[in-house]
Design a protein around this motif. Sequence first.
Motif, short mmCIF file in Angstrom:
data_model
loop_
_atom_site.label_atom_id
_atom_site.label_comp_id
_atom_site.label_asym_id
_atom_site.label_seq_id
_atom_site.Cartn_x
_atom_site.Cartn_y
_atom_site.Cartn_z
N SER A 174 48.71 -0.05 7.51
CA SER A 174 50.01 0.24 8.22
C SER A 174 50.75 -0.86 8.71
CB SER A 174 49.80 1.02 9.73
OG SER A 174 48.96 0.23 10.50
N ASN A 175 50.43 -2.32 8.22
CA ASN A 175 51.10 -3.41 8.76
C ASN A 175 51.72 -3.90 7.38
OD1 ASN A 175 49.34 -3.96 11.33
ND2 ASN A 175 47.92 -3.42 9.84
N THR A 176 52.69 -5.06 7.92
CA THR A 176 53.43 -5.51 6.83
C THR A 176 53.38 -7.07 6.72
OG1 THR A 176 55.44 -5.74 8.26
CG2 THR A 176 55.28 -3.59 7.15
N TYR A 177 53.55 -7.61 5.56
CA TYR A 177 53.28 -8.88 5.36
C TYR A 177 53.57 -9.17 3.74
CZ TYR A 177 48.50 -7.54 3.47
OH TYR A 177 47.65 -7.14 2.74
N GLU A 178 54.17 -10.41 3.58
CA GLU A 178 54.47 -10.83 2.27
C GLU A 178 53.27 -11.70 1.72
OE1 GLU A 178 58.12 -12.82 1.59
OE2 GLU A 178 59.21 -10.75 2.33
N GLN A 179 52.50 -12.41 2.71
CA GLN A 179 51.43 -13.43 2.28
C GLN A 179 50.43 -13.25 3.42
OE1 GLN A 179 51.07 -16.85 3.72
NE2 GLN A 179 49.25 -17.10 2.40
N LEU A 180 49.37 -13.24 2.96
CA LEU A 180 48.04 -13.49 4.19
C LEU A 180 47.03 -14.46 3.29
CD1 LEU A 180 47.89 -11.55 6.40
CD2 LEU A 180 46.30 -10.05 5.28
N THR A 181 46.62 -15.24 4.47
CA THR A 181 45.53 -16.04 3.99
C THR A 181 44.10 -15.31 4.33
OG1 THR A 181 46.85 -17.88 3.96
CG2 THR A 181 44.34 -18.32 4.07
N VAL A 182 43.06 -15.25 3.42
CA VAL A 182 41.90 -14.58 3.75
C VAL A 182 40.79 -15.14 2.63
CG1 VAL A 182 43.00 -12.19 4.36
CG2 VAL A 182 42.21 -12.62 2.01
N SER A 183 39.53 -14.90 3.21
CA SER A 183 38.47 -15.62 2.45
C SER A 183 38.10 -14.15 1.58
CB SER A 183 37.26 -16.13 3.24
OG SER A 183 37.80 -16.94 4.12
N MET A 184 38.19 -14.13 0.35
CA MET A 184 37.86 -13.19 -0.56
C MET A 184 36.63 -12.46 -0.35
SD MET A 184 40.69 -12.21 -2.07
CE MET A 184 42.17 -12.68 -2.35
N GLU A 185 35.65 -13.19 0.01
CA GLU A 185 34.26 -12.55 0.08
C GLU A 185 33.94 -12.04 1.41
OE1 GLU A 185 34.10 -16.92 1.78
OE2 GLU A 185 35.07 -15.68 0.37
N LYS A 186 35.06 -12.13 2.34
CA LYS A 186 35.00 -11.41 3.64
C LYS A 186 35.84 -10.20 3.55
CE LYS A 186 32.87 -14.85 5.89
NZ LYS A 186 31.50 -14.64 6.73
N LEU A 187 36.47 -9.72 2.38
CA LEU A 187 37.28 -8.53 2.34
C LEU A 187 36.65 -7.23 2.39
CD1 LEU A 187 40.39 -9.68 0.40
CD2 LEU A 187 40.32 -8.83 2.62
N ALA A 188 35.12 -7.32 1.87
CA ALA A 188 34.61 -6.16 1.65
C ALA A 188 34.71 -5.03 2.91
CB ALA A 188 32.95 -6.22 1.59
N ASP A 189 35.11 -4.03 2.52
CA ASP A 189 35.40 -2.61 3.20
C ASP A 189 36.49 -2.67 4.22
OD1 ASP A 189 32.92 -1.11 2.44
OD2 ASP A 189 31.85 -2.52 3.54
N CYS A 190 37.37 -3.57 3.79
CA CYS A 190 38.66 -3.84 4.45
C CYS A 190 39.58 -2.66 3.83
CB CYS A 190 39.33 -5.05 4.45
SG CYS A 190 41.09 -5.41 5.09
N THR A 191 40.36 -1.92 4.70
CA THR A 191 41.33 -1.03 4.15
C THR A 191 42.52 -1.54 4.05
OG1 THR A 191 40.02 0.81 5.07
CG2 THR A 191 42.21 1.43 4.63
N VAL A 192 43.36 -1.27 2.74
CA VAL A 192 44.56 -1.63 2.37
C VAL A 192 45.38 -0.66 1.70
CG1 VAL A 192 43.92 -4.24 2.34
CG2 VAL A 192 43.98 -2.94 0.32
N SER A 193 46.78 -0.82 1.73
CA SER A 193 47.43 0.25 0.71
C SER A 193 47.34 -0.29 -0.43
CB SER A 193 49.05 -0.01 1.33
OG SER A 193 49.47 -1.19 1.04
N THR A 194 48.16 0.60 -1.52
CA THR A 194 47.91 0.33 -2.79
C THR A 194 48.77 -0.79 -3.24
OG1 THR A 194 47.87 2.57 -3.49
CG2 THR A 194 48.72 1.19 -5.14
N GLU A 195 50.03 -1.07 -2.67
CA GLU A 195 50.91 -2.06 -2.69
C GLU A 195 50.04 -3.54 -2.51
OE1 GLU A 195 55.25 -4.06 -1.25
OE2 GLU A 195 54.58 -1.80 -0.86
#
Length: 209
Positions: A174-195
């Motif tokens: 439900s949140n908006t952003y153009e760019q986000l800095t994350v650690s890809m290995e820490k993304l498991a089970d994170c819910t995101v929109s299709t976009e």
Amino acid sequence: MKIAPPKLPSSLTDLNIKEAFLEDNYVSGGIVTSFDLDEVLEDKVIFDQIHFQHISMEGTQFHQVEFIDCLFEKCDLSNVDFGDAVFHRVEIRNSKLLGSNISQSRLTEVKIEDSVANYTSISFSKLKKVAFNRTTLNRADFIEASFDKVSFEKCELDGANFTETSLENIDLSSNTYEQLTVSMEKLADCTVSTEQAIGFAKSLGLIVK
């Protein structure tokens, strides 16, 4: 997620914070509408059952501070150094936290809503049952933060930094952003929109058709 609200008495009297500090660095049970203290508070301070209304703490530096059962309403907390703080059953509404430092702190049963918190640092902090609602968190830092039942609802997160922070069970859809800095290995089970998922795929170098 249900966040326990501050346990404030049904009636609070106006509190002269300067007079309260002359007695002790433990301030409790009142409404504070003026914060005319020194910008640098070198001793540990505890605020218990305080309703802060329309006050400015801008630029204040706390050595150590605890907020217990406190409500901030239409306050300016910009550039405040809350480092190594404790927030327990705290609500922050319609307030500014531009450039505030809340790093290496503990936040439990905290709700921040309808506020502006761009460039805020909450890095290396422990967050348990914390909700960010309709708040702008552009360029905010959550580096190596610990999340336990944390939610972001309709927030602006452009440029936010979640490096080395687990986003497991976090819903960003439900949140908006153009760019986000994350650690890809820490993304498991994170819910995101299709976009948003397409954006993460592109950041991995994938070509999305």
